[in-house]
Design an enzyme around this catalytic site. Sequence first.
Site: not given
Length: 626
Positions: A8, A69, A168, A190
């Site tokens: 992850d 990211k 994810e 999330d």
Amino acid sequence: MAKAVGIDLGTTNSVIAIMEAGEPTVLVNNEGNRTTSSVVAFKEDQRLVGQVAKRQAVLNPTGTLFEVKRYIGRTWDEIKHEAERAPYDVVKGEDGGVRFVVGDKKYTPEEISALVLRKMVDDASTSLGEKITKAVITVPAYFNNSQREATQNAGKIAGLEVLRIVNEPTAASLAYGLDKKGNETVLVFDLGGGTFDVSILEVGDGVFEVRSTSGDTHLGGSDMDYAIVNWLAEDFKKEYNVDLRKDKQALQRLLEASEKAKIELSGLPESTISLPFIAMDPASNAPLYLEKKLTRSTFEDLISPLLGRVRGPVEQALKDAKIGKDEIDEIILVGGSTRVPAVKKIVKDMLGKEPNQTVNPDEVVALGAAIQAGVLIGDVEDIVLLDVTPLSLGVETKGSVFTKLIERNTTVPVRKTETFTTAEHNQTGVEVHVLQGERSMATDNKSLGRFKLEGFPPMPAGMPQIEITYDIDANGILHVTAKEKSTSKEASITIQNTTTLAEDEVERMVNDARAHAEDDRKAREYAEAKNQLDSLRLQAKKVVDDAEGATDDQKAPVLKAVEEVEAALGTDTPKERLEELTKELAEKLQAFQQELGAAGAAAGEAGSAAEADEDDVIDADFKPAG
Ligand code: AMP
């Protein structure tokens, strides 16, 4: 057997896991932690990764790169506003992408992410006593092609064979659903450091099907940190006339203190932020201190605009999955920011159900990725993973119409083929314009690329059979092929990162489509009416041209109607008039054919392509066949 891990690769923290004795297990790093900070620092000639890099950030604000990211696979133009608030230097690369500048060196987001991946894999190899070469890496469901490819490249730079890029939330439900027997509808909520994702999945009997996904790539825990930073800095400015945000070191300290306070407030009713020597008083040149108490209720006020933004994507995901909130069996929370009590509360209020809190929100994604890695190397059986595409994909056809081949939220991998044909006589090629979006007209959607299929013999309009195939692989990367059937001529394109689609753009496009639904329907109907009339015009001309036995008098009514049609097509003729003209021309053509048929001269049907004039111009005009 070769070991394959699940990673992850988070905005703030990353986690690595592996299948051990049939169970997904998190691997600790060399510092003994289950999560690794996604931070890289350059200090003199040292390169630091993880917690050590994070710890020295305050003293080295311009040399410490975090939240990389947010930049991966994005163009400078998409991200420049976010770049402005970073304490480190971000500039536009020669390719229009993003570069981090540290000292006299420039780095791409892929290179920095690769360093984080490398550390995690090296540490994991040490703790396992075995070299790891393969990995499944997760990305937010809303990552576009370019962001997925860039993530895959980061893995390659780190020396890994990237078995698959997995969404994810899908990974999360995979970890959650492993032991589940019955069928359940699961909503994965999330909220991480930088992104928000919501997905609805069907889970059961080892099959995971994503029904819908939605989200916001500009919403996460760091926005909460910045909300506190701004609150502190504004107050400080009022009191001392010093803007702490302008001093990179002070900004970094403010950010760290704000995050710490935020995390404390998940467990306590209040937190005190204390930052000695944060600045110098411009008047007295004496050191200034910042000391402030933040209560949970003030914090909740500060973040309430951010919390409000989770509603839209949740509602959209329910709508796209065509289900009501009562049909959700389970709500899974993923990401560190779901530990904020106000976040849990808004989820419960929105969906009328307590979220499931048995799964560790920080680790669940990596655990799911490890399961997927296990599936791919044959360690885990009986699991099928089905993902979806977040936006519709299609092609531009005559009259600028967007013709969808793959609807949004279709399960991937997916392959769809449709047959198209030319709209003009004697076209020897077509241009395939690949688009992504929800609007009816091509110009309102996002262009992903174009390619030409040329070199087939001139044929009457409507005769060539052009098969267009859209193929989205398991990593969400699109390959488009066009083939003319009679000659088997073929051309194709793989959508590379020439253009990218930021998620706010995805949202804007989905919202625009909703707002303009009526206008779009009218524009499409108008284009279709025009296309229909134009096709009939071409057909009529051909029938008349090919009708060898017909006299000029017999041809005249059709040719006159064709002339009228040509004039109408050249101007903005109202749709009703176009329809009238279609009807009139069809009647005239029918009468002509009947008369001719009666005279036994109906030989002129399908004309010979060889007789047609050569016309080498590539024309983008083509249309669905039949
Ligand atoms: P992730 O990207 O899932 O690792 O989430 C990281 C984000 O979660 C960061 O913004 C953290 O500050 C935040 N976070 C982690 N733990 C907590 C907590 N206990 N309360 C509030 N936020 C947290």
